[in-house]
Design an enzyme around this catalytic site. Sequence first.
Site, short mmCIF file in Angstrom:
data_model
loop_
_atom_site.label_atom_id
_atom_site.label_comp_id
_atom_site.label_asym_id
_atom_site.label_seq_id
_atom_site.Cartn_x
_atom_site.Cartn_y
_atom_site.Cartn_z
N VAL A 66 41.22 47.01 36.89
CA VAL A 66 42.47 46.48 37.43
C VAL A 66 43.13 45.64 36.34
O VAL A 66 42.51 44.75 35.77
CB VAL A 66 42.24 45.62 38.70
CG1 VAL A 66 43.53 44.94 39.12
CG2 VAL A 66 41.70 46.48 39.83
N ALA A 111 42.72 40.98 33.41
CA ALA A 111 42.22 42.28 33.90
C ALA A 111 40.76 42.13 34.29
O ALA A 111 40.16 41.09 34.03
CB ALA A 111 42.35 43.34 32.81
N LYS A 112 40.22 43.11 34.94
CA LYS A 112 38.79 43.10 35.24
C LYS A 112 38.35 44.52 35.55
O LYS A 112 39.16 45.34 35.98
CB LYS A 112 38.50 42.22 36.47
CG LYS A 112 37.05 41.84 36.60
CD LYS A 112 36.72 40.61 35.76
CE LYS A 112 35.28 40.20 35.87
NZ LYS A 112 35.07 38.90 35.18
N GLY A 113 37.07 44.79 35.32
CA GLY A 113 36.55 46.12 35.63
C GLY A 113 35.17 46.03 36.24
O GLY A 113 34.52 44.99 36.20
#
Length: 419
Positions: A66, A111-113
């Site tokens: 995201v 962001a992050k995943g």
Amino acid sequence: MNSQTPRKHHMNAFETVQHYFDRAADKLDLDPGFRKLMLMPTREITVEVPVEMDNGTLETFVGYRVQHNAARGPMKGGLRYHHEVDLDEVRALASLMTWKTAVVDIPYGGAKGGICVRARDLSRKEKERITRKFIDQIHEIIGPDKDIPAPDMNTDAETMSWIRNQWEKYHGFNPACITGKPVEDYGAKGREEATGRGVGILAFKLLQRMGHKPKDTSVIIQGFGNVGSHAAKFMHESEFKIIGISDISGGYINDNGIDIPAALHHVIENRTLAGFSGANKVTNEEILVHDCNLLIPAALGGVIHVENVNDIKAQIIIEGANGPIDADADEVLFKKGVTVLPDILANAGGVTVSYFEWVQNRQYYSWDLNRVRQQLDAILSSAYEKVWQQAQESQVSLRTAAFMLAVERVKRSMELAGI
Ligand code: NAD
């Protein structure tokens, strides 16, 4: 309920961040159009990650990235391997990264995943194949000027090396595409310790401001992984009295103080604290509500919630983990006069040294450990002072103050760029 699994949240993770954002936005009188724009992620992707397991079977996992907001620079955020990862959690964590990078004023967005997988059941080779396959799926949307991943729960320096290698197969040499790499492979000295060290630096400053001495401060740390163990090490060296630690195996209490070097050694030898002597064993629930001055949740999200918040004895909480306190519990703590140092400031040491790593990679130049530590201290201290000042001026909690600073900075960048 199993003591190893956190209770389901009242508000989901993204709603919790949204709630904190709204509280700050109210104080700033932010107009509804801006609110919506700033809350919504820029891009969310969900991918299928098919992998052949060691036993020859085919497994398919789900991976997410995201990208929340890029107003202040390329987006930045960790990659988490955990069986509770879902889009809501990744979205919440991506949003937190936007506010975190803004609070410490480094030139990034958020962001992050994550990949939904039982990380502890994977062999090293399976973890490598999953990682490479995931990068095959998302390589086009990440990169040094777009979005730079980093380690989070169950991913480490080795994982970052696989990511770099896989990304470079498509795009050519560029170690700045990922941070948290091994020091001998374009990593930064001091990155691994940075988040925990930052927690310790800020604990020291906060306690000083509140008129407490480290040696008179009893501390409990939940989680003894990257963040918790480095916080424990730094704080032990700074003469805090650490009376409780915990990890997946349970909690360990010694009101006379835990021998932290022995605990660190135990984990190097045995991977977890299971079997650690020199402390009384308690459950993961009990460790949070045991009597202490300072509590540092540094494991999972949502561990302090309406059902246990009234049993919490600590007068100060420093959020080493991301989102360890549910929004409803946060209100209760505020009313009880508990001081909470929020995650977006408290654990920002990691992304700050990731930023130093990216800068060094782009300059083909490496800093020594002292420089990293000094600059980390400078950045965190300056952010801490601004947040404290904002809280005093606006008569709000440190969390709302941190969000106010962050939201204001992101808004300013959006205005300067023109929407
Ligand atoms: P990690 O995987 O290295 O460590 C997690 C620790 O939590 C381990 O000791 C594990 O045993 C323990 N744990 C797991 N379940 C538990 C439970 N039910 N009760 C008690 N302990 C439990 O992860 P990490 O990198 O230290 O991350 C911890 C938190 O800090 C996460 O919320 C992460 O998002 C946040 N964070 C990490 C960094 C970083 O640089 N690593 C930076 C910012 C924020």
